[in-house]
Enzyme design. Structure first.
Site, PDB file in Angstrom:
ATOM      1  CD  GLN A  38      -2.812  -1.130   2.268  1.00 52.43           C
ATOM      2  OE1 GLN A  38      -2.451  -1.789   3.272  1.00 52.43           O
ATOM      3  NE2 GLN A  38      -3.880  -0.445   2.126  1.00 52.43           N
ATOM      4  CG  HIS A  58       0.544  -4.948 -13.313  1.00 50.95           C
ATOM      5  ND1 HIS A  58       1.729  -5.184 -12.772  1.00 50.95           N
ATOM      6  CD2 HIS A  58       0.506  -3.399 -12.981  1.00 50.95           C
ATOM      7  CE1 HIS A  58       2.513  -4.393 -12.126  1.00 50.95           C
ATOM      8  NE2 HIS A  58       1.619  -3.206 -12.241  1.00 50.95           N
ATOM      9  CG  ASP A  71       2.909  -0.601 -10.838  1.00 53.50           C
ATOM     10  OD1 ASP A  71       2.545  -1.456 -10.348  1.00 53.50           O
ATOM     11  OD2 ASP A  71       2.646  -0.200 -12.251  1.00 53.50           O
ATOM     12  NE  ARG A  96       0.132  -4.548  11.458  1.00 51.76           N
ATOM     13  CZ  ARG A  96      -1.203  -4.828  11.011  1.00 51.76           C
ATOM     14  NH1 ARG A  96      -2.095  -4.042  11.154  1.00 51.76           N
ATOM     15  NH2 ARG A  96      -1.418  -6.082  10.452  1.00 51.76           N
ATOM     16  CG  HIS A 141      -0.720  -6.179   5.368  1.00 47.13           C
ATOM     17  ND1 HIS A 141      -0.825  -5.321   6.660  1.00 47.13           N
ATOM     18  CD2 HIS A 141      -1.962  -5.738   4.451  1.00 47.13           C
ATOM     19  CE1 HIS A 141      -2.152  -4.918   6.502  1.00 47.13           C
ATOM     20  NE2 HIS A 141      -2.638  -4.905   5.356  1.00 47.13           N
ATOM     21  CG  ASN A 185      -3.415  -7.161   8.196  1.00 48.96           C
ATOM     22  OD1 ASN A 185      -3.571  -6.900   9.203  1.00 48.96           O
ATOM     23  ND2 ASN A 185      -4.371  -6.773   7.008  1.00 48.96           N
ATOM     24  CD  GLU A 186      -8.200  -6.458   8.269  1.00 47.56           C
ATOM     25  OE1 GLU A 186      -8.506  -6.874   7.131  1.00 47.56           O
ATOM     26  OE2 GLU A 186      -8.213  -5.505   8.983  1.00 47.56           O
ATOM     27  CG  ASN A 328      -6.428  -4.811  11.835  1.00 45.15           C
ATOM     28  OD1 ASN A 328      -5.590  -4.777  12.877  1.00 45.15           O
ATOM     29  ND2 ASN A 328      -6.095  -5.164  10.725  1.00 45.15           N
ATOM     30  CE1 TYR A 330      -9.776   0.981   9.905  1.00 44.80           C
ATOM     31  CE2 TYR A 330      -9.548  -1.339   9.920  1.00 44.80           C
ATOM     32  CZ  TYR A 330      -9.022  -0.284   9.657  1.00 44.80           C
ATOM     33  OH  TYR A 330      -7.696  -0.098   9.416  1.00 44.80           O
ATOM     34  CD  GLU A 385      -5.322  -2.614   9.895  1.00 46.98           C
ATOM     35  OE1 GLU A 385      -6.190  -2.122   9.106  1.00 46.98           O
ATOM     36  OE2 GLU A 385      -4.223  -3.093   8.961  1.00 46.98           O
TER      37      GLU A 385
END
Length: 497
Positions: A38, A58, A71, A96, A141, A185-186, A328, A330, A385
């Site tokens: 990311q 892509h 990219d 993290r 991740h 992660n998740e 995590n 939200y 998170e």
């Protein structure tokens, strides 16, 4: 909506009311997070191999908003000193970040080590420590080396061995300085790539089969990496190993049996799917999940459950294989039963996020943490998170209020309920590539100008709010007053008047 005068008190959670203690414990960890794909960019330079996300963006550009890619992303491969300066300016004590498996092992194989990748992460780790910021490293991740996906990816049990090899490379190269490790992660999120064949890599179309196979392999892989550390590295390196799991909270609007049963099953079949084998006293998958999937499988004419079984060896090997639980969180969901069955409710008064899945629901943080305390024997929790997505405004008042109100729930869970939460990690320190949403959703405390090749970072108002929370180590009293007035919060913690 909630009927006037309805109060639902869950016996495991309790109904507690009183003067809120607004200070975090001494040593409470505040940090911020990113993930390699990311933010890093440099997708095919310095020896890095192709990941499943590289292949995906892509080959299937229509799956990504505005045909955007990671990219270059925030170009943190080159600009990581600016990210570290941002962390330092806010006052964060830990960062993290994730290591890109194909950057250090381009094909995912231990015979293929990319020294440039090792050198890059050494520079990041050393720069963090030089500024007294603790590195917290996520091993996986979502950016699996494409070469391993060509072998079947996480549906292939051999991945347990490949992941152990990868973990060993990380411990050998970075474990002298990295003391906080997160294996995955998740997994609840990335198993979707092996389910529908839709816009989630690697686009394997195996509905309600692939996800269970992947989860089984991932849980075993986590345990293998934990025991590898415990047996061979812990005495010398003295670090901690955990896993990050994501969940919402599910509130029964009217307290009906139907709502309560659905809320409990949803928790067990999402968070419990991964947490119960590791953190519960008995281990293994939740009984309600095993029973439900077995019954569904029989009804479909299958000879065995779609949910694989752990034998006694694996149940014992997995149970207890974590030093902490990364959470995590939200938002939460309100469930309401009626003539048409159980529906989800969205209160029109809740602020709107640019992420359709994200709801402003601070009332759920404290009861969620209490549920986890009861379910998982008060395991040590680090919130890895938590954050708010918008369109990128610098005067991000909603994000500031989001952090204040959610952290109010955290500090009450610690001080009033004795939940063992030791840290909170904001998502994210900078705006980044938000997967299929590209750059259209902004989670950063710092803005990144993606129209400028130099990717300048600019602090938002929320960065100052977090800085004040960290420097004072507390939440202002007026924030608790607003939280306590929330009718959804009062369903768990009614006032005494």
């Amino acid at each position: 909506m909630i009927a006037t005068g309805v109060v639902v008190c869950f016996t495991l959670l309790g109904c507690v009311w009183g003067q809120a203690h607004n200070s975090f414990p001494e040593g409470f960890m505040f940090g911020a997070a990113t993930a390699a794909y990311q933010v890093e960019g440099a997708w095919n330079t310095s020896g890095k191999g192709e990941s499943i996300w590289d292949r995906f963006v892509h080959n299937v550009p229509d799956c990504i908003a505005n045909h955007q890619t990671g990219d270059v992303a925030a170009d943190s491969y080159h600009l990581y000193p600016q990210d570290i300066q941002a962390l330092k300016d806010v006052g964060f004590g830990h960062y993290r970040f994730s290591i890109s498996w194909p950057r250090v092992m381009p094909t995912g194989d231990v015979t293929d080590i990319n020294q440039d990748g090792i050198d890059y992460y050494n520079k990041v780790i050393d720069a963090l420590l030089a500024d007294n910021i603790t590195p917290m490293v996520t091993m996986y991740h979502w950016d699996l080396p494409q070469s391993l996906q060509d072998l079947g990816g996480w549906t292939n049990p051999i991945m347990v061995d490949y992941f152990e090899d990868y973990a060993r490379v990380l411990y050998d190269n970075f474990g002298d300085r990295v003391k906080w490790w997160i294996t995955f992660n998740e997994p609840l999120t990335f198993v979707a790539g092996y389910t529908s064949g839709g816009c989630t890599p690697p686009q394997v179309n195996a509905p309600d089969v692939g996800n269970y196979l992947v989860a089984h392999t991932v849980i075993k892989s986590h345990a293998r990496a934990y025991h590898l550390y415990d047996d061979n590295y812990r005495d010398a390196q003295n670090g901690q190993v955990g896993i990050t799991l994501n969940t919402g909270w599910f509130l029964a609007a009217n307290g009906t049996e139907q709502e309560l049963q659905l809320a409990e099953y949803t928790m067990q079949s999402t968070l419990g799917w991964f947490a119960h084998p590791i953190y519960s006293k008995e281990g293994d998958y939740p009984a309600i999940l095993k029973e439900t999937v077995a019954n569904q499988s029989r009804a479909e004419g299958r000879y065995r459950s779609r949910l694989p079984e752990f034998d006694e060896y694996w149940i014992n090997y997995i149970r207890g294989s974590a030093d902490f639980l990364g959470l995590n969180h939200y938002g939460s969901t309100v469930l309401s039963a009626g003539d048409g069955g159980v529906q989800t409710l969205i209160d029109p008064s809740w602020p709107k996020s640019s992420a359709t899945w994200l709801l402003y629901t601070p009332f759920g943080m404290r009861p969620l943490l209490n549920w986890m305390k009861q379910e998982y024997d008060n395991s040590t929790i680090i919130i890895t998170e938590n954050g708010w997505g918008d369109e990128g405004e610098l005067n991000d008042t909603i994000r500031s209020n989001y952090y204040l109100s959610y952290l109010a729930g955290v500090v009450e869970a610690i001080n009033l309920d004795n939940v063992n939460v030791i840290g909170h990690t904001s998502w994210s320190i900078i705006d980044n590539f938000e997967w299929a949403s590209g750059f259209t959703i902004k989670f950063g405390l710092y803005s990144v100008d993606y129209d400028d090749a130099s990717r300048p970072r600019t602090p938002k108002a929320s960065a100052g709010v977090l800085a004040d929370i960290i420097s004072s180590n507390q939440i202002p009293e007026e924030i608790f007053e607003a939280l306590h007035a929330d009718p959804y919060y009062q369903m768990y913690y009614p006032s005494s008047d």
